[in-house]
Design a protein around this motif. Structure first.
Motif, PDB file in Angstrom:
ATOM      1  N   ALA A   1       0.828  -1.212   0.000  1.00 39.30           N
ATOM      2  CA  ALA A   1       0.000   0.000   0.000  1.00 39.30           C
ATOM      3  C   ALA A   1       0.860   1.258   0.000  1.00 39.30           C
ATOM      4  O   ALA A   1       0.435   2.291  -0.514  1.00 39.30           O
ATOM      5  CB  ALA A   1      -0.924  -0.007   1.211  1.00 39.30           C
ATOM      6  N   ARG A   2       2.079   1.174   0.533  1.00 38.83           N
ATOM      7  CA  ARG A   2       2.859   2.396   0.729  1.00 38.83           C
ATOM      8  C   ARG A   2       3.216   3.112  -0.570  1.00 38.83           C
ATOM      9  O   ARG A   2       3.376   4.323  -0.582  1.00 38.83           O
ATOM     10  CB  ARG A   2       4.100   2.113   1.554  1.00 38.83           C
ATOM     11  CG  ARG A   2       5.083   1.170   0.868  1.00 38.83           C
ATOM     12  CD  ARG A   2       6.187   0.714   1.791  1.00 38.83           C
ATOM     13  NE  ARG A   2       6.776   1.828   2.514  1.00 38.83           N
ATOM     14  CZ  ARG A   2       7.469   1.671   3.638  1.00 38.83           C
ATOM     15  NH1 ARG A   2       7.597   0.493   4.165  1.00 38.83           N
ATOM     16  NH2 ARG A   2       8.027   2.703   4.221  1.00 38.83           N
ATOM     17  N   GLN A   3       3.311   2.360  -1.645  1.00 39.30           N
ATOM     18  CA  GLN A   3       3.637   3.020  -2.918  1.00 39.30           C
ATOM     19  C   GLN A   3       2.392   3.572  -3.625  1.00 39.30           C
ATOM     20  O   GLN A   3       2.506   4.240  -4.627  1.00 39.30           O
ATOM     21  CB  GLN A   3       4.332   2.045  -3.868  1.00 39.30           C
ATOM     22  CG  GLN A   3       5.813   1.901  -3.640  1.00 39.30           C
ATOM     23  CD  GLN A   3       6.078   0.744  -2.686  1.00 39.30           C
ATOM     24  OE1 GLN A   3       5.388  -0.265  -2.732  1.00 39.30           O
ATOM     25  NE2 GLN A   3       7.049   0.913  -1.810  1.00 39.30           N
ATOM     26  N   ARG A   4       1.222   3.211  -3.140  1.00 36.36           N
ATOM     27  CA  ARG A   4       0.020   3.613  -3.854  1.00 36.36           C
ATOM     28  C   ARG A   4      -0.527   4.927  -3.311  1.00 36.36           C
ATOM     29  O   ARG A   4      -0.059   5.463  -2.329  1.00 36.36           O
ATOM     30  CB  ARG A   4      -1.009   2.488  -3.776  1.00 36.36           C
ATOM     31  CG  ARG A   4      -0.539   1.292  -4.619  1.00 36.36           C
ATOM     32  CD  ARG A   4      -1.166   0.002  -4.172  1.00 36.36           C
ATOM     33  NE  ARG A   4      -2.606   0.010  -4.397  1.00 36.36           N
ATOM     34  CZ  ARG A   4      -3.428  -0.871  -3.823  1.00 36.36           C
ATOM     35  NH1 ARG A   4      -2.950  -1.781  -3.009  1.00 36.36           N
ATOM     36  NH2 ARG A   4      -4.703  -0.833  -4.068  1.00 36.36           N
ATOM     37  N   TYR A   5      -1.551   5.462  -4.022  1.00 34.84           N
ATOM     38  CA  TYR A   5      -2.108   6.767  -3.686  1.00 34.84           C
ATOM     39  C   TYR A   5      -3.531   6.626  -3.161  1.00 34.84           C
ATOM     40  O   TYR A   5      -4.216   5.660  -3.480  1.00 34.84           O
ATOM     41  CB  TYR A   5      -2.056   7.675  -4.922  1.00 34.84           C
ATOM     42  CG  TYR A   5      -0.634   8.081  -5.227  1.00 34.84           C
ATOM     43  CD1 TYR A   5      -0.132   9.282  -4.730  1.00 34.84           C
ATOM     44  CD2 TYR A   5       0.206   7.245  -5.945  1.00 34.84           C
ATOM     45  CE1 TYR A   5       1.180   9.642  -4.963  1.00 34.84           C
ATOM     46  CE2 TYR A   5       1.528   7.595  -6.179  1.00 34.84           C
ATOM     47  CZ  TYR A   5       2.007   8.796  -5.683  1.00 34.84           C
ATOM     48  OH  TYR A   5       3.307   9.149  -5.886  1.00 34.84           O
ATOM     49  N   PRO A   6      -3.988   7.626  -2.372  1.00 36.23           N
ATOM     50  CA  PRO A   6      -5.310   7.507  -1.735  1.00 36.23           C
ATOM     51  C   PRO A   6      -6.448   7.124  -2.689  1.00 36.23           C
ATOM     52  O   PRO A   6      -7.328   6.350  -2.309  1.00 36.23           O
ATOM     53  CB  PRO A   6      -5.540   8.895  -1.139  1.00 36.23           C
ATOM     54  CG  PRO A   6      -4.177   9.408  -0.850  1.00 36.23           C
ATOM     55  CD  PRO A   6      -3.293   8.849  -1.930  1.00 36.23           C
ATOM     56  N   HIS A   7      -6.433   7.637  -3.941  1.00 40.03           N
ATOM     57  CA  HIS A   7      -7.575   7.363  -4.814  1.00 40.03           C
ATOM     58  C   HIS A   7      -7.678   5.888  -5.195  1.00 40.03           C
ATOM     59  O   HIS A   7      -8.703   5.442  -5.682  1.00 40.03           O
ATOM     60  CB  HIS A   7      -7.503   8.234  -6.070  1.00 40.03           C
ATOM     61  CG  HIS A   7      -6.467   7.773  -7.065  1.00 40.03           C
ATOM     62  ND1 HIS A   7      -5.214   8.321  -7.104  1.00 40.03           N
ATOM     63  CD2 HIS A   7      -6.498   6.824  -8.014  1.00 40.03           C
ATOM     64  CE1 HIS A   7      -4.503   7.715  -8.042  1.00 40.03           C
ATOM     65  NE2 HIS A   7      -5.265   6.800  -8.620  1.00 40.03           N
ATOM     66  N   GLU A   8      -6.599   5.141  -4.983  1.00 38.00           N
ATOM     67  CA  GLU A   8      -6.636   3.727  -5.348  1.00 38.00           C
ATOM     68  C   GLU A   8      -7.330   2.877  -4.279  1.00 38.00           C
ATOM     69  O   GLU A   8      -7.471   1.679  -4.441  1.00 38.00           O
ATOM     70  CB  GLU A   8      -5.206   3.204  -5.561  1.00 38.00           C
ATOM     71  CG  GLU A   8      -4.474   3.901  -6.685  1.00 38.00           C
ATOM     72  CD  GLU A   8      -3.029   3.428  -6.768  1.00 38.00           C
ATOM     73  OE1 GLU A   8      -2.811   2.237  -7.027  1.00 38.00           O
ATOM     74  OE2 GLU A   8      -2.125   4.250  -6.548  1.00 38.00           O
ATOM     75  N   PHE A   9      -7.725   3.519  -3.188  1.00 37.65           N
ATOM     76  CA  PHE A   9      -8.298   2.751  -2.083  1.00 37.65           C
ATOM     77  C   PHE A   9      -9.791   3.041  -1.932  1.00 37.65           C
ATOM     78  O   PHE A   9     -10.267   4.101  -2.314  1.00 37.65           O
ATOM     79  CB  PHE A   9      -7.576   3.105  -0.781  1.00 37.65           C
ATOM     80  CG  PHE A   9      -6.137   2.669  -0.774  1.00 37.65           C
ATOM     81  CD1 PHE A   9      -5.786   1.412  -0.311  1.00 37.65           C
ATOM     82  CD2 PHE A   9      -5.148   3.497  -1.262  1.00 37.65           C
ATOM     83  CE1 PHE A   9      -4.469   0.994  -0.311  1.00 37.65           C
ATOM     84  CE2 PHE A   9      -3.821   3.090  -1.274  1.00 37.65           C
ATOM     85  CZ  PHE A   9      -3.488   1.830  -0.799  1.00 37.65           C
ATOM     86  N   SER A  10     -10.488   2.089  -1.331  1.00 37.45           N
ATOM     87  CA  SER A  10     -11.906   2.292  -1.041  1.00 37.45           C
ATOM     88  C   SER A  10     -12.027   3.142   0.226  1.00 37.45           C
ATOM     89  O   SER A  10     -11.040   3.370   0.926  1.00 37.45           O
ATOM     90  CB  SER A  10     -12.580   0.947  -0.829  1.00 37.45           C
ATOM     91  OG  SER A  10     -12.063   0.334   0.324  1.00 37.45           O
ATOM     92  N   GLY A  11     -13.253   3.566   0.509  1.00 36.46           N
ATOM     93  CA  GLY A  11     -13.484   4.434   1.664  1.00 36.46           C
ATOM     94  C   GLY A  11     -12.988   3.846   2.972  1.00 36.46           C
ATOM     95  O   GLY A  11     -12.352   4.530   3.775  1.00 36.46           O
ATOM     96  N   GLY A  12     -13.255   2.557   3.176  1.00 35.02           N
ATOM     97  CA  GLY A  12     -12.835   1.917   4.413  1.00 35.02           C
ATOM     98  C   GLY A  12     -11.318   1.851   4.519  1.00 35.02           C
ATOM     99  O   GLY A  12     -10.739   2.085   5.579  1.00 35.02           O
TER     100      GLY A  12
END
Lengths: 321, 334
Positions: B160-171
């Motif tokens: 997850a550390r390399q990814r950006y907030p928009h790639e994640f769901s609300g939870g």
């Protein structure tokens, strides 16, 4: 048995894009009896709002389209109507209220004009008749100072008042069916109680059937006669509210009920459904809940389970039930 | 004051972490070209409560009751107009600048919408590391290890550390926000409607996570929400606010089984429960919450109270202990 007011059969509403097709509603069946309240529950992305918009034929075009299915209102298929015929149905035979009344009301028109518009269009009333009727409608939804409110603009009203004004507008032509999409989600608890109370009395006094779309199981338990639980664009369980709440059969329905905190009951730990709702652009082949289900078996992933009738009026889409 | 001493005496808690005394927050209303002050929005109007170590205090109320403003006052994002806030035995009411930043390591906040509280142009690793970098609490390699550990603690995978907030769901975004809040090892977390925007199945995941973290790190929470069932689930004690004032504050079992304030009673009776065949007497309040710019005289609730008496219109009730730590501001019990 008398014909139900609304029958939805195998409804499919897709959003067709260049790269993918989003199957927002994918084979939905349900019925609404005359004067009954059907609660449609589900999480975001389950297709519950798109189902209600499909009934109103308000699916955002051009990408969104009802690709299959029938929507029978009193036996007449709404999917076959022309846009012009449909405008005679909307607001006249079917009324609709939305979650956010501020964005559904016209901010530059007075409340009385907005309610009157419906009456002038469908009932061919004169302006002054429409205004008088608007006042009486506002009184019936609990505005003591209705004579002043007709001359006010939406921003002058509070959230609960706006929602009541919208109900008055939706009820102006005494529709046979009222579709309420998350009508109380934006409201505070005590205001929600007022609005639910109002909807209950409307149903009792005018015999209007209601489709109540919500994620709130509490609101459904309180209002609905029948319940349809949606997941991944499909109805996974439907039946009378008593049966659904007392004997939920689908693992998803059960998981939903165990995942919410309840005031009457102390739950040490909530049941958390693992994972997320599957993407509507890329559903798995078999049961759509399979990846999150604790009881999953190999055969669940092989083919889509049918919505089977377990007892009169109680159906479930699960091979294990 | 007496309440705090009492709970310590009984040995119920191991001391007070947070003490809020007579706090007021007035926002000025201005008018005209010279922005002359013409009145006040009394967002928080004389609120007092305390929080013990390791305890969760729930704050419930409807929109405009001042629960979020109270949370922000505790965080010292807002300066109180009057009153004092003590944290860990230190008066933090007027602390400013670098000293405040230093203190803030101990109290962190999570918000309703993690998408607007996470910088969309920063990777998750950077976001979680940021508080530690800003506060220089650890060396570069320690930070790296700690980020990995934090992400694991909140239930996110290491990639997850390399990814950006928009790639994640609300939870998942809420998990990132929690990891960030935990990074400085706070003692107190103020959660403002932290699960309100989430679907119920995701809400359960986050509530369970918050409970686990509390146990693991001995955290204290101020949990602000409009959802009575959620507040009951997470809290030890619950405060009910109305129009900037505390109407009732009590251990949760007492509050939910025997609410004393008519507003608490109405709120509880109005909350729909996901069950059939429950016979409840529903109290439906008339009207809306009055404007905090012109709160009613006397008891703020008197305009909607089904049990209103003459005295309620003229005198403001004070909080009184009715046994077992159930504190109520209502003339009915005076």
């Amino acid at each position: 048995m008398a014909q139900p007011l609304l029958q939805v059969k195998n409804l499919r509403t897709y959003f067709i894009g260049r790269q993918s097709t989003v199957k927002a509603v994918d084979g939905v069946d349900f019925e609404v009896g005359r004067g009954k309240v059907l609660g449609i529950v589900g999480e975001s992305g389950s297709g519950k709002s798109m189902t209600s918009l499909s009934v109103m034929r308000l699916v955002p075009a051009p990408q969104g389209r009802i690709v299959e299915g029938e929507i029978l209102l009193d036996g007449r298929d709404l999917t076959k109507l022309s846009e012009k015929q449909m405008t005679d149905v909307r607001g006249n035979e079917i009324g609709m209220i939305f979650q956010e009344p501020m964005s559904a009301l016209n901010p530059v028109l007075k409340i009385g004009e907005q309610i009157g518009e419906v009456l002038i269009r469908h009932r061919k009333l004169s302006k002054s008749q429409a205004r008088a009727k608007a006042i009486s409608l506002l009184k019936s939804v609990g505005f003591p100072r209705a004579e002043q409110v007709v001359n006010e603009y939406p921003h002058q009203l509070s959230g609960g008042m706006r929602q009541r004004a919208m109900i008055a507008m939706a009820m102006a032509c005494e529709p046979k069916l009222l579709i309420a999409d998350e009508p109380t989600t934006a409201l505070d608890v005590t205001i929600q109680a007022q609005v639910l109370d109002l909807m209950r009395s409307l149903k009792e006094n005018s015999g209007t059937a209601i489709i109540l779309v919500t994620h709130d199981l509490g609101v459904v338990a309180e209002m609905a006669d029948d319940v349809a639980v949606m997941y991944g664009g499909q109805v996974v369980e439907s039946g009378s509210a008593d049966e659904i709440f007392d004997q939920p059969l689908h693992p998803y329905t059960r998981a939903l009920m165990e995942s919410i905190p309840v005031i009457d009951q102390d739950r040490e730990r909530l049941y958390a459904i693992p994972g997320n709702v599957p993407s509507a652009a890329n559903f798995p082949v078999g049961c759509r809940f399979a990846d999150r289900c604790t009881l999953v078996q190999d055969k669940c992933r092989e083919a889509m389970p049918e919505l089977r009738s377990m007892s009169p009026g109680h159906s479930v889409r699960c091979i294990l039930a | 004051m007496s309440v705090t001493e009492k709970s310590v005496k009984d040995g119920v808690a191991t001391g007070t972490l947070l003490e809020v005394k007579g706090v007021k927050k007035y926002f000025p209303i201005t008018a005209g070209v010279i922005r002359r002050k013409v009145g006040d929005i009394k967002a928080v109007d004389d609120v007092s409560f305390h929080l013990n170590r390791g305890e969760t205090l729930g704050l419930v109320g409807e929109s405009g009751c001042g629960k979020s403003t109270t949370g922000r006052l505790i965080m010292r994002v807002l300066d109180p107009t009057e009153g004092s806030i003590e944290f860990d035995g230190k008066d933090i009411t007027h602390v400013r600048g670098s000293e405040l930043r230093h203190l803030r390591k101990d109290f962190q906040m999570i918000f309703q919408d993690p998408y607007s509280s996470l910088n969309p142009r920063m990777s998750v690793g950077t976001l979680v590391a940021e508080p530690m970098v800003v506060n220089k609490t650890a060396s570069r390699s320690e930070i790296k290890d700690r980020v990995a550990w934090l992400l694991e603690t909140v239930g996110l995978s290491a990639d997850a550390r390399q990814r950006y907030p928009h790639e994640f769901s609300g939870g998942q975004r809420q998990r990132i926000a929690i990891a960030r809040a935990l990074s400085l090892r706070p003692k107190l977390i103020v959660a403002d409607e932290a699960v309100s925007a989430l679907d119920v199945s995701i809400q359960a995941q986050i509530l369970n996570l918050l409970a686990d973290l509390r146990k693991e790190f001995g955290l204290s929470y101020v949990f602000i929400s409009h959802n009575l069932a959620v507040v009951k689930h997470v809290s030890d004690r619950v405060g009910v606010m109305y129009l900037g004032r505390m109407a009732e504050i009590a251990p949760k079992d007492l509050l939910y089984s025997n609410p004393l304030h008519p507003y608490t009673q109405a709120l509880l009776s109005a909350a729909p429960e996901p069950k059939r065949h429950v016979q409840r007497e529903r109290i439906i309040l008339v009207g809306d919450v009055p404007s905090p710019a012109k709160p009613p005289s006397g008891c703020a609730f008197h305009t909607r109270c089904p049990k209103v008496m003459d005295v309620c219109r003229s005198e403001r009730p004070i909080l009184k202990d009715h046994g077992g730590g159930q504190i109520v501001a209502c003339h009915l019990y005076a």
